[in-house]
Scaffold this active site. Structure first.
Site, PDB file in Angstrom:
ATOM      1  N   ASP A  89      24.165 -49.299  25.832  1.00 28.62           N
ATOM      2  CA  ASP A  89      23.158 -48.256  26.053  1.00 28.62           C
ATOM      3  C   ASP A  89      22.061 -48.303  24.993  1.00 28.62           C
ATOM      4  O   ASP A  89      22.361 -48.444  23.801  1.00 28.62           O
ATOM      5  CB  ASP A  89      23.819 -46.877  25.949  1.00 28.62           C
ATOM      6  N   GLU A 188      24.548 -40.811  38.123  1.00 32.00           N
ATOM      7  CA  GLU A 188      25.457 -39.862  37.466  1.00 32.00           C
ATOM      8  C   GLU A 188      25.223 -38.444  37.974  1.00 32.00           C
ATOM      9  O   GLU A 188      24.083 -38.007  38.152  1.00 32.00           O
ATOM     10  CB  GLU A 188      25.262 -39.905  35.939  1.00 32.00           C
TER      11      GLU A 188
HETATM   12  O1  KIV Z   1      27.029 -43.094  27.850  1.00 33.50           O
HETATM   13  C1  KIV Z   1      27.819 -43.282  28.794  1.00 33.50           C
HETATM   14  O2  KIV Z   1      29.040 -43.356  28.624  1.00 33.50           O
HETATM   15  C2  KIV Z   1      27.252 -43.415  30.132  1.00 33.50           C
HETATM   16  C3  KIV Z   1      28.193 -43.368  31.286  1.00 33.50           C
HETATM   17  C4  KIV Z   1      28.677 -41.986  31.443  1.00 33.50           C
HETATM   18  C5  KIV Z   1      27.601 -43.906  32.522  1.00 33.50           C
HETATM   19  O3  KIV Z   1      26.083 -43.549  30.268  1.00 33.50           O
END
Ligand code: KIV
Length: 270
Positions: A89, A188
């Site tokens: 991310d 989500e």
């Molecule tokens: O940060 C995370 O774990 C996510 C998932 C919930 C898709 O973005």
């Protein structure tokens, strides 16, 4: 050109993209080498999600997660795995300002972790950035619907699409990230029929979390499905109560120490 030394070949972005409408894509989050090594056997991709700020570091939202923390956990997960595609991310504040800032930070994540792709939140508003990154060699997984980094704007963690007159925006977001070149999109916290409709309409795999069983794949936060967190969203199916198992083990350990029944040195390193 040098290649992976292991005989196991890591899953790739084109392979995930090619699963549209096919065998459901299995995915979980992981933040460490040891849990990632377990998940690796079963997952097509592992997400080093910025949820680690809340799950691992006790933050009350993902907004405060720094880039270096994502890189540190991303590196651990890459080290612990051989097979799954690793997606990391991009944390809040590292990509929204401009495509070139996004590129600089995404390239840093990829170089310093060895991951295979990055994920960022946002639909139509991030399309230009997604296109910029993909054209420059950075595979992007998009994330729409409930986007936790925008929870302050959304007014909390609320299911999206409850009013049908908001659907057009969500559908437009999904098309925008697809057209921009994202290889998959996380949906989500979205009402089921909307997620199912988007899944039918777009040409890239949808990965659901609190969305629809009809998505092309599913993702859960590992600690939620293991029952390690005191709170988890209602849609999470718990597969065990690891929190209780850990508590029982620690309780027994504490009792052993107090009883002086702990193994002696001669018994330990046999
Ligand atoms: O940060 C995370 O774990 C996510 C998932 C919930 C898709 O973005």
């Amino acid at each position: 050109m040098s290649v992976q030394s292991s005989s196991v070949r890591r899953n790739t972005v084109p392979k995930i993209a090619g699963r549209k409408g096919g065998d459901p894509i299995v995915s979980l989050t992981s933040y460490h080498a040891h849990t990632a090594a377990i998940v690796d056997e079963f997952a097509d991709f592992i997400l080093v999600g910025d949820s680690l700020g809340m799950v691992m570091h006790g933050m009350d939202s993902t907004v405060g997660v720094p880039l270096d923390l994502m890189i540190m956990h991303g590196r651990a997960v890459v080290r612990g795995t051989q097979k799954a595609l690793i997606v990391v991310d991009m944390p809040f504040g590292t990509y929204e300002e401009s495509p070139s800032i996004a590129f600089r930070n995404a390239a840093k994540i990829m170089k310093e972790t060895g991951c295979g792709a990055i994920k960022l939140e946002g639909g139509a508003r991030m399309a230009e950035t997604i296109k910029f990154l993909v054209e420059r060699g950075i595979p992007v997984m998009a994330h729409t619907g409930l986007t936790p980094q925008s929870s302050h704007v959304l007014g909390g963690f609320k299911t999206q699409g409850r009013e049908e007159d908001t659907w057009a925006d969500h559908i437009a977001d999904a098309h925008a990230v697809t057209d921009a070149g994202a290889f998959a999109v996380v949906l989500e916290g979205m009402v089921e029929p909307l997620a199912a409709k988007i899944t039918k309409e777009i040409s890239i795999p949808t990965i659901g979390i609190g969305a629809s069983a009809d998505c092309d794949g599913q993702i859960l936060v590992l600690e939620d499905m293991l029952g390690m967190n005191s709170w988890a969203p209602k849609f999470v199916r718990k597969y065990c109560d690891l929190g209780a198992v850990i508590k029982g083990a620690v309780e027994q350990y504490a009792a052993d120490v107090k009883d002086r029944s702990f193994p002696g040195e001669d018994e330990v390193y046999r």
